[in-house]
Scaffold this active site. Sequence first.
Site, PDB file in Angstrom:
ATOM      1  N   HIS B 137      83.799  71.660   9.046  1.00 42.95           N
ATOM      2  CA  HIS B 137      83.185  72.735   8.734  1.00 42.95           C
ATOM      3  C   HIS B 137      81.734  72.375   8.816  1.00 42.95           C
ATOM      4  O   HIS B 137      81.661  70.773   8.843  1.00 42.95           O
ATOM      5  CB  HIS B 137      83.902  71.874   7.455  1.00 42.95           C
ATOM      6  CG  HIS B 137      83.363  72.926   6.241  1.00 42.95           C
ATOM      7  ND1 HIS B 137      82.257  73.020   5.874  1.00 42.95           N
ATOM      8  CD2 HIS B 137      84.400  73.576   5.294  1.00 42.95           C
ATOM      9  CE1 HIS B 137      82.496  74.098   4.762  1.00 42.95           C
ATOM     10  NE2 HIS B 137      83.018  73.933   4.543  1.00 42.95           N
ATOM     11  N   ASP B 215      86.685  63.750   6.342  1.00 35.24           N
ATOM     12  CA  ASP B 215      86.571  64.875   5.849  1.00 35.24           C
ATOM     13  C   ASP B 215      87.906  65.302   4.826  1.00 35.24           C
ATOM     14  O   ASP B 215      88.633  65.576   5.670  1.00 35.24           O
ATOM     15  CB  ASP B 215      86.082  66.025   6.053  1.00 35.24           C
ATOM     16  CG  ASP B 215      86.061  67.362   5.427  1.00 35.24           C
ATOM     17  OD1 ASP B 215      85.942  67.502   4.281  1.00 35.24           O
ATOM     18  OD2 ASP B 215      84.851  68.037   5.930  1.00 35.24           O
ATOM     19  N   GLN B 218      90.720  69.743   2.690  1.00 31.10           N
ATOM     20  CA  GLN B 218      91.689  70.018   2.722  1.00 31.10           C
ATOM     21  C   GLN B 218      93.407  68.701   3.092  1.00 31.10           C
ATOM     22  O   GLN B 218      93.639  69.579   2.090  1.00 31.10           O
ATOM     23  CB  GLN B 218      92.398  71.301   3.725  1.00 31.10           C
ATOM     24  CG  GLN B 218      90.864  71.745   3.951  1.00 31.10           C
ATOM     25  CD  GLN B 218      90.956  73.158   3.046  1.00 31.10           C
ATOM     26  OE1 GLN B 218      92.039  73.314   2.960  1.00 31.10           O
ATOM     27  NE2 GLN B 218      89.879  73.538   2.819  1.00 31.10           N
ATOM     28  N   CYS B 379      83.284  78.860   7.453  1.00 32.52           N
ATOM     29  CA  CYS B 379      82.122  78.026   7.322  1.00 32.52           C
ATOM     30  C   CYS B 379      82.537  76.646   8.814  1.00 32.52           C
ATOM     31  O   CYS B 379      82.022  75.346   9.162  1.00 32.52           O
ATOM     32  CB  CYS B 379      82.240  76.991   6.704  1.00 32.52           C
ATOM     33  SG  CYS B 379      81.382  77.570   5.210  1.00 32.52           S
TER      34      CYS B 379
END
Lengths: 156, 421
Positions: B137, B215, B218, B379
């Site tokens: 992202h 990250d 999600q 993104c």
Amino acid sequence: MFDDLRDLYQEVILDHGKHPRNFGKPEAFNRMARGENPLCGDKINVYLSIGPEGVVNDAHFDGRGCAISQASASLMTETLKGKTEAEAEALFGHFHDMCTKDDHEHTDHGHLDPEAVEKLDVLSGVREFPMRVKCATLAWHTMHAAIHGDEKTTTE
Amino acid sequence: MDTRILTNAPYDVEKVRQDFPILTRLVHEKPGRPGKPLVYLDNAASAQKPRAVIDAMANFMAHDYSNVHRGVHYLSQVATNLYEATRVKTATFLNAPSPDTIVFTRSATEAFNLVASSWGGAHLKAGDEIILSVMEHHANIVPWQLLRSRTGIVIKVAPVLDDGTLDLEALARLLESPKVKLVSITHGSNVLGTVTPAAEIARMAHAAGAKVLFDGSQAAVHMPVDVQAIDADFYIMTGHKLYGPTGFGVLYGKAELLESMPPYQGGGDMIQTVTFEETTFREVPHRFEAGTPPIVEGIGFGAAIDYVTALSMGAIHAHEQRLLAYATEKLQAIDGLRIIGTSPTKAAILSFTIEGVHPHDIGTLVDRAGVAVRVGRHCAEPLMDRFGVGATARASFALYNTEAEADALVDAVRAVREFFN
């Protein structure tokens, strides 16, 4: 399922979206700009051939985008041919009003070619879809940038 | 609440749906035109909120609200206790070793900027390398580019295979460079759905002497996450995708790493003493939380963790995996439809394109059938380039979605094809 979308996706639009006119980079042109809609990633190039007396002799475009943006670009290149720069800008003003404002809010853009106005009217359904206005106006913003010698523009 | 009983019960999605007030509303209602039931499949962008979260925030403001960490009065203590309880819940949710390893931020994006600016600023110098992946992202790309322009670090990019799986062999080759200091990679792609093998990536990074940041924006909403089991140095997640409010993000960091980092922003709440000559800072994690924090959002996030924990992340994962398999099979059967991201390990995210139809047109049309999907670049522009598409349509599933909703998506997509034929 999509009957009430026919105002937006009229047959003319579907036709121009699938078979865009004046598509592709021409061999000769003297003005060019690249437009981008950062929201959806659509990119478009507009190529103009403007004569010494300021008349748009030819207009082409290429790039990728949704049915609305491709059809709008296609219809724009058709209406621009033979117009002076001032007439082209006036049409842009009218087109922008048509996509974003109610009839009584339209600004006076001076003389407009009635044939061109009628042709562009198929895109007036965009007015009901605020998220899609930039799809319809991308080509016009790019044309405007090309006339003014800005090589890059965005819809932002 | 006895979570064991709930965990062992079969997953009752209809009952779960009753917890989300918004799911009963209609969309596109107009005089003379009945509305369509909302089929909300834009969960990867942001998830809807259960009554428990809405009520927790409203009740907190109605009964317990005050600023935190500074008052001596009664409500200040009440509010502080409730707010800090969320830190404990978050640590448990991620199986972090201590609540002190949990830093609250205002978004996942802010958490990335915090690590890049504070850890990166203190520990990285010109020529040092960090490895991202092509499916990141923008929030895990741009903060590092900002750091690069300040310090001269070098950004390397690990590719993905054609099915959207992270190319581990290529990652291993990038890690052969002795200059690599950090691997910052998604635990679950917001476009492809790919779930990356976090434990293996961490092992590879650590063997090469690099730190690893995941990250989890999600991944952490789709499956159980254990930051100690995967041996993450940093793990980032966001509240609003976990059925909580916007304006709340989480940074987990190993204690010794957080200790080694200077403050990110200066202000109130992060200081011990301030004079115009010198200021001393509070201990971790408060050192990184300048200013009045997102208090109400923190209360809502705590309620969201309670909510998903009661359902159990394992049960949510199993439910979503069934939906993913069901929707994948049905969508794949549509002529001209291409699913972008077919990794064997996936979260319930389906990106697709249809030959001859731009994703923007797909989005506008299926919306008229009540189906909310995201269209565009998500993104993740470099990833769009990798797969040679300008944009995709993306359906992303949540704990409240049903097979009937997957059918509604498939019917709408079929109708889109016919419309443009």
